[in-house]
Motif scaffolding. Structure first.
Motif, PDB file in Angstrom:
ATOM      1  N   LEU A 121     -20.481  28.747  37.122  1.00 31.24           N
ATOM      2  CA  LEU A 121     -20.296  27.648  38.178  1.00 31.24           C
ATOM      3  C   LEU A 121     -20.245  26.287  37.549  1.00 31.24           C
ATOM      4  O   LEU A 121     -19.088  25.544  37.587  1.00 31.24           O
ATOM      5  N   LYS A 122     -21.222  25.824  36.921  1.00 34.51           N
ATOM      6  CA  LYS A 122     -21.532  24.484  36.332  1.00 34.51           C
ATOM      7  C   LYS A 122     -20.277  24.165  35.106  1.00 34.51           C
ATOM      8  O   LYS A 122     -19.784  23.141  35.269  1.00 34.51           O
ATOM      9  N   GLU A 123     -20.115  25.272  34.313  1.00 33.51           N
ATOM     10  CA  GLU A 123     -19.031  24.908  33.314  1.00 33.51           C
ATOM     11  C   GLU A 123     -17.638  24.658  33.917  1.00 33.51           C
ATOM     12  O   GLU A 123     -16.963  24.199  33.418  1.00 33.51           O
ATOM     13  N   ALA A 124     -17.514  25.820  34.996  1.00 39.79           N
ATOM     14  CA  ALA A 124     -16.179  25.531  35.370  1.00 39.79           C
ATOM     15  C   ALA A 124     -15.873  24.490  36.268  1.00 39.79           C
ATOM     16  O   ALA A 124     -14.979  23.711  36.240  1.00 39.79           O
ATOM     17  N   LYS A 125     -16.974  24.075  36.989  1.00 34.43           N
ATOM     18  CA  LYS A 125     -16.824  22.700  37.639  1.00 34.43           C
ATOM     19  C   LYS A 125     -16.658  21.547  36.674  1.00 34.43           C
ATOM     20  O   LYS A 125     -15.786  20.661  36.951  1.00 34.43           O
ATOM     21  N   ASP A 126     -17.491  21.424  35.652  1.00 32.07           N
ATOM     22  CA  ASP A 126     -17.301  20.359  34.534  1.00 32.07           C
ATOM     23  C   ASP A 126     -15.844  20.701  33.967  1.00 32.07           C
ATOM     24  O   ASP A 126     -15.285  19.563  33.612  1.00 32.07           O
ATOM     25  N   LEU A 127     -15.283  21.703  33.815  1.00 34.32           N
ATOM     26  CA  LEU A 127     -14.027  21.795  33.260  1.00 34.32           C
ATOM     27  C   LEU A 127     -12.904  21.319  34.195  1.00 34.32           C
ATOM     28  O   LEU A 127     -12.197  20.643  33.759  1.00 34.32           O
ATOM     29  N   VAL A 128     -13.103  21.667  35.212  1.00 33.72           N
ATOM     30  CA  VAL A 128     -12.016  21.122  36.325  1.00 33.72           C
ATOM     31  C   VAL A 128     -12.140  19.771  36.619  1.00 33.72           C
ATOM     32  O   VAL A 128     -10.884  19.132  36.531  1.00 33.72           O
ATOM     33  N   GLU A 129     -13.294  19.076  36.547  1.00 37.21           N
ATOM     34  CA  GLU A 129     -13.416  17.660  36.651  1.00 37.21           C
ATOM     35  C   GLU A 129     -12.848  16.797  35.753  1.00 37.21           C
ATOM     36  O   GLU A 129     -12.857  15.652  35.586  1.00 37.21           O
ATOM     37  N   LYS A 130     -12.632  17.330  34.367  1.00 34.45           N
ATOM     38  CA  LYS A 130     -12.190  16.894  33.182  1.00 34.45           C
ATOM     39  C   LYS A 130     -10.453  16.585  33.324  1.00 34.45           C
ATOM     40  O   LYS A 130      -9.990  16.522  32.127  1.00 34.45           O
ATOM     41  N   VAL A 131     -10.157  16.909  34.279  1.00 33.97           N
ATOM     42  CA  VAL A 131      -8.337  16.955  34.554  1.00 33.97           C
ATOM     43  C   VAL A 131      -7.831  15.571  33.758  1.00 33.97           C
ATOM     44  O   VAL A 131      -8.522  14.625  33.863  1.00 33.97           O
ATOM     45  N   PRO A 132      -6.875  15.815  32.907  1.00 35.30           N
ATOM     46  CA  PRO A 132      -6.109  16.995  32.495  1.00 35.30           C
ATOM     47  C   PRO A 132      -6.817  17.663  31.443  1.00 35.30           C
ATOM     48  O   PRO A 132      -7.287  17.189  30.347  1.00 35.30           O
ATOM     49  N   VAL A 133      -6.748  19.105  31.592  1.00 35.13           N
ATOM     50  CA  VAL A 133      -7.636  20.011  30.727  1.00 35.13           C
ATOM     51  C   VAL A 133      -6.937  21.158  30.685  1.00 35.13           C
ATOM     52  O   VAL A 133      -6.345  21.686  31.556  1.00 35.13           O
ATOM     53  N   VAL A 134      -6.878  21.856  29.433  1.00 32.70           N
ATOM     54  CA  VAL A 134      -6.354  23.292  29.257  1.00 32.70           C
ATOM     55  C   VAL A 134      -7.543  24.221  29.702  1.00 32.70           C
ATOM     56  O   VAL A 134      -8.584  24.110  29.225  1.00 32.70           O
ATOM     57  N   VAL A 135      -7.239  24.851  30.699  1.00 34.20           N
ATOM     58  CA  VAL A 135      -8.261  25.893  31.420  1.00 34.20           C
ATOM     59  C   VAL A 135      -7.966  27.365  30.633  1.00 34.20           C
ATOM     60  O   VAL A 135      -9.071  28.364  30.885  1.00 34.20           O
ATOM     61  N   LYS A 136      -7.080  27.666  30.081  1.00 30.82           N
ATOM     62  CA  LYS A 136      -7.066  28.953  29.469  1.00 30.82           C
ATOM     63  C   LYS A 136      -5.951  28.747  28.329  1.00 30.82           C
ATOM     64  O   LYS A 136      -4.794  28.402  28.504  1.00 30.82           O
ATOM     65  N   LYS A 137      -6.533  29.321  27.093  1.00 34.22           N
ATOM     66  CA  LYS A 137      -5.653  29.156  25.916  1.00 34.22           C
ATOM     67  C   LYS A 137      -5.269  30.577  25.141  1.00 34.22           C
ATOM     68  O   LYS A 137      -5.986  31.467  25.429  1.00 34.22           O
TER      69      LYS A 137
END
Length: 161
Positions: A121-137
């Motif tokens: 949950l924390k990692e996903a939240k941090d990732l989403v908040e870094k917009v724009p960001v690659v979520v799946k490579k």
């Protein structure tokens, strides 16, 4: 008895590898240092390193090199003629990039990102908040389009790279 055979087998292995290897003393020390550093990484870091190494070496998810000098794919493309250039230029591996999202649907987007990644949950939240960001490579076009459609339904602006 086992203790006596183990060092002999290791000695035999190292002497065999020394004969097959063209590395000098400083190169072998460098390789040993790199191996020690890799072994000191956590499991997740080793996984990330393996993915990065495969990417840098030109390997895709399916095994053989995508392009390279002397590879069968590049030799076949060169001899096939100009008609095959469009086929060779077609992209096979995609990245899903989250550009923007509606603030009201942030929690739903975080849940969706968690569903197609192995993040907590924390990692996903941090990732989403870094917009724009690659979520799946490094995924196929079909998988990328399905992820993109799910995120767009939640109010996000998503692009394929």
């Amino acid at each position: 008895m086992i203790a006596r055979t183990a060092p002999k087998s290791l000695t035999r292995f190292f002497s065999l590898s020394r004969h097959l290897c063209t590395a000098t003393g400083t190169q072998s020390q460098k390789l040993e240092r790199i191996a020690d550093e890799i072994l000191s990484l956590t499991k997740l870091e080793r996984n990330d390193y393996a993915v990065l190494l495969r990417y840098k070496m030109g390997f895709n998810n399916y095994g053989p090199a995508v392009t390279g000098i002397g590879s069968p794919s590049s030799a076949g493309a060169a001899s096939a003629g100009p008609g095959s250039d469009a086929k060779a230029a077609e992209k096979v591996v995609f990245d899903v990039k989250l550009e923007k999202y509606d603030a009201a649907s942030k929690i739903k987007i975080i849940k969706e990102v968690r569903s197609f990644t192995d993040l907590g949950l924390k990692e996903a939240k941090d990732l989403v908040e870094k917009v724009p960001v690659v979520v799946k490579k490094g995924i196929t076009k079909d998988d990328a389009e399905s992820i993109m459609a799910k995120l767009k339904d939640l109010g996000a602006i998503v692009v394929l790279e």
